[in-house]
Design a protein around this motif. Structure first.
Motif, PDB file in Angstrom:
ATOM      1  N   VAL A 121       0.851  -1.190   0.000  1.00  0.00           N
ATOM      2  CA  VAL A 121       0.000   0.000   0.000  1.00  0.00           C
ATOM      3  C   VAL A 121       0.890   1.244   0.000  1.00  0.00           C
ATOM      4  CG1 VAL A 121      -1.881  -1.172   1.225  1.00  0.00           C
ATOM      5  CG2 VAL A 121      -0.184   0.109   2.533  1.00  0.00           C
ATOM      6  N   SER A 122       0.267   2.393  -0.207  1.00  0.00           N
ATOM      7  CA  SER A 122       1.032   3.635  -0.193  1.00  0.00           C
ATOM      8  C   SER A 122       1.254   4.105   1.249  1.00  0.00           C
ATOM      9  CB  SER A 122       0.297   4.729  -0.976  1.00  0.00           C
ATOM     10  OG  SER A 122      -0.869   5.143  -0.280  1.00  0.00           O
ATOM     11  N   LEU A 158      -0.868   6.568   6.565  1.00  0.00           N
ATOM     12  CA  LEU A 158      -0.962   7.806   7.336  1.00  0.00           C
ATOM     13  C   LEU A 158      -2.367   8.396   7.361  1.00  0.00           C
ATOM     14  CD1 LEU A 158       2.340   9.498   6.161  1.00  0.00           C
ATOM     15  CD2 LEU A 158       1.900   8.406   8.375  1.00  0.00           C
ATOM     16  N   GLY A 159      -3.292   7.809   6.594  1.00  0.00           N
ATOM     17  CA  GLY A 159      -4.662   8.307   6.580  1.00  0.00           C
ATOM     18  C   GLY A 159      -4.870   9.529   5.702  1.00  0.00           C
ATOM     19  N   ARG A 160      -3.916   9.792   4.802  1.00  0.00           N
ATOM     20  CA  ARG A 160      -4.033  10.955   3.912  1.00  0.00           C
ATOM     21  C   ARG A 160      -4.887  10.646   2.691  1.00  0.00           C
ATOM     22  NH1 ARG A 160      -0.041  15.097   3.964  1.00  0.00           N
ATOM     23  NH2 ARG A 160      -0.068  14.922   1.700  1.00  0.00           N
ATOM     24  N   THR A 161      -5.155   9.363   2.457  1.00  0.00           N
ATOM     25  CA  THR A 161      -6.009   8.934   1.356  1.00  0.00           C
ATOM     26  C   THR A 161      -6.681   7.647   1.759  1.00  0.00           C
ATOM     27  OG1 THR A 161      -6.084   8.371  -1.000  1.00  0.00           O
ATOM     28  CG2 THR A 161      -4.144   7.651   0.201  1.00  0.00           C
ATOM     29  N   ASN A 162      -7.815   7.372   1.139  1.00  0.00           N
ATOM     30  CA  ASN A 162      -8.500   6.102   1.359  1.00  0.00           C
ATOM     31  C   ASN A 162      -8.167   5.098   0.263  1.00  0.00           C
ATOM     32  OD1 ASN A 162      -9.790   6.848   3.760  1.00  0.00           O
ATOM     33  ND2 ASN A 162     -11.387   7.891   2.612  1.00  0.00           N
ATOM     34  N   ASN A 163      -7.327   5.505  -0.674  1.00  0.00           N
ATOM     35  CA  ASN A 163      -6.908   4.652  -1.779  1.00  0.00           C
ATOM     36  C   ASN A 163      -5.582   3.990  -1.411  1.00  0.00           C
ATOM     37  OD1 ASN A 163      -6.176   3.468  -4.165  1.00  0.00           O
ATOM     38  ND2 ASN A 163      -6.223   5.321  -5.385  1.00  0.00           N
ATOM     39  N   PRO A 164      -5.577   2.668  -1.231  1.00  0.00           N
ATOM     40  CA  PRO A 164      -4.333   2.005  -0.831  1.00  0.00           C
ATOM     41  C   PRO A 164      -3.334   1.825  -1.961  1.00  0.00           C
ATOM     42  CG  PRO A 164      -6.078   0.396  -1.056  1.00  0.00           C
ATOM     43  CD  PRO A 164      -6.706   1.751  -1.258  1.00  0.00           C
ATOM     44  N   LYS A 165      -3.752   2.074  -3.194  1.00  0.00           N
ATOM     45  CA  LYS A 165      -2.861   1.838  -4.339  1.00  0.00           C
ATOM     46  C   LYS A 165      -1.693   2.814  -4.344  1.00  0.00           C
ATOM     47  CE  LYS A 165      -6.460   0.038  -7.295  1.00  0.00           C
ATOM     48  NZ  LYS A 165      -6.169  -1.330  -7.520  1.00  0.00           N
ATOM     49  N   ILE A 166      -0.576   2.308  -4.826  1.00  0.00           N
ATOM     50  CA  ILE A 166       0.629   3.107  -4.943  1.00  0.00           C
ATOM     51  C   ILE A 166       0.659   3.769  -6.311  1.00  0.00           C
ATOM     52  CG2 ILE A 166       3.157   3.024  -4.954  1.00  0.00           C
ATOM     53  CD1 ILE A 166       2.881   0.442  -3.243  1.00  0.00           C
ATOM     54  N   ASN A 167       0.834   5.081  -6.347  1.00  0.00           N
ATOM     55  CA  ASN A 167       0.966   5.784  -7.627  1.00  0.00           C
ATOM     56  C   ASN A 167       2.388   5.655  -8.130  1.00  0.00           C
ATOM     57  OD1 ASN A 167      -1.683   6.711  -7.615  1.00  0.00           O
ATOM     58  ND2 ASN A 167      -1.141   8.486  -6.373  1.00  0.00           N
ATOM     59  N   ARG A 168       2.515   5.182  -9.333  1.00  0.00           N
ATOM     60  CA  ARG A 168       3.858   4.995  -9.906  1.00  0.00           C
ATOM     61  C   ARG A 168       4.041   5.922 -11.070  1.00  0.00           C
ATOM     62  NH1 ARG A 168       6.734   0.726  -7.353  1.00  0.00           N
ATOM     63  NH2 ARG A 168       5.261  -0.480  -6.228  1.00  0.00           N
TER      64      ARG A 168
END
Length: 72
Positions: free
Chosen positions: A56-57, A62-72
């Motif tokens: 996850v990212s 850290l709770g800064r997003t609800n999207n666990p995907k990692i942006n590459r």
């Protein structure tokens, strides 16, 4: 300090105890427990290690997003 609720959620999703995860991270269970409870702030190095382990990212942990995907 922050309460890292997602650390607990991610750990429990993998059916790991705090002791098992602490062993993987080469630390004692009470030290890891302090991260989950927010008693101790998480280092950048440990944050990255956990994000890599869970796939996850760091922002998700850290709770800064609800999207666990990692942006590459």
């Amino acid at each position: 300090m922050s309460h890292y609720r997602r650390l607990r959620d991610l750990r429990e999703d993998r059916d790991l105890t705090q002791r098992q995860l602490a062993d993987l991270l080469q630390m004692k269970q009470p030290q890891y427990q302090r991260y989950e409870s927010g008693e101790r702030d998480i280092s950048s190095e440990l944050l990255i290690q956990l994000a890599d382990y869970y796939g996850v990212s760091t922002d998700y942990i850290l709770g800064r997003t609800n999207n666990p995907k990692i942006n590459r």
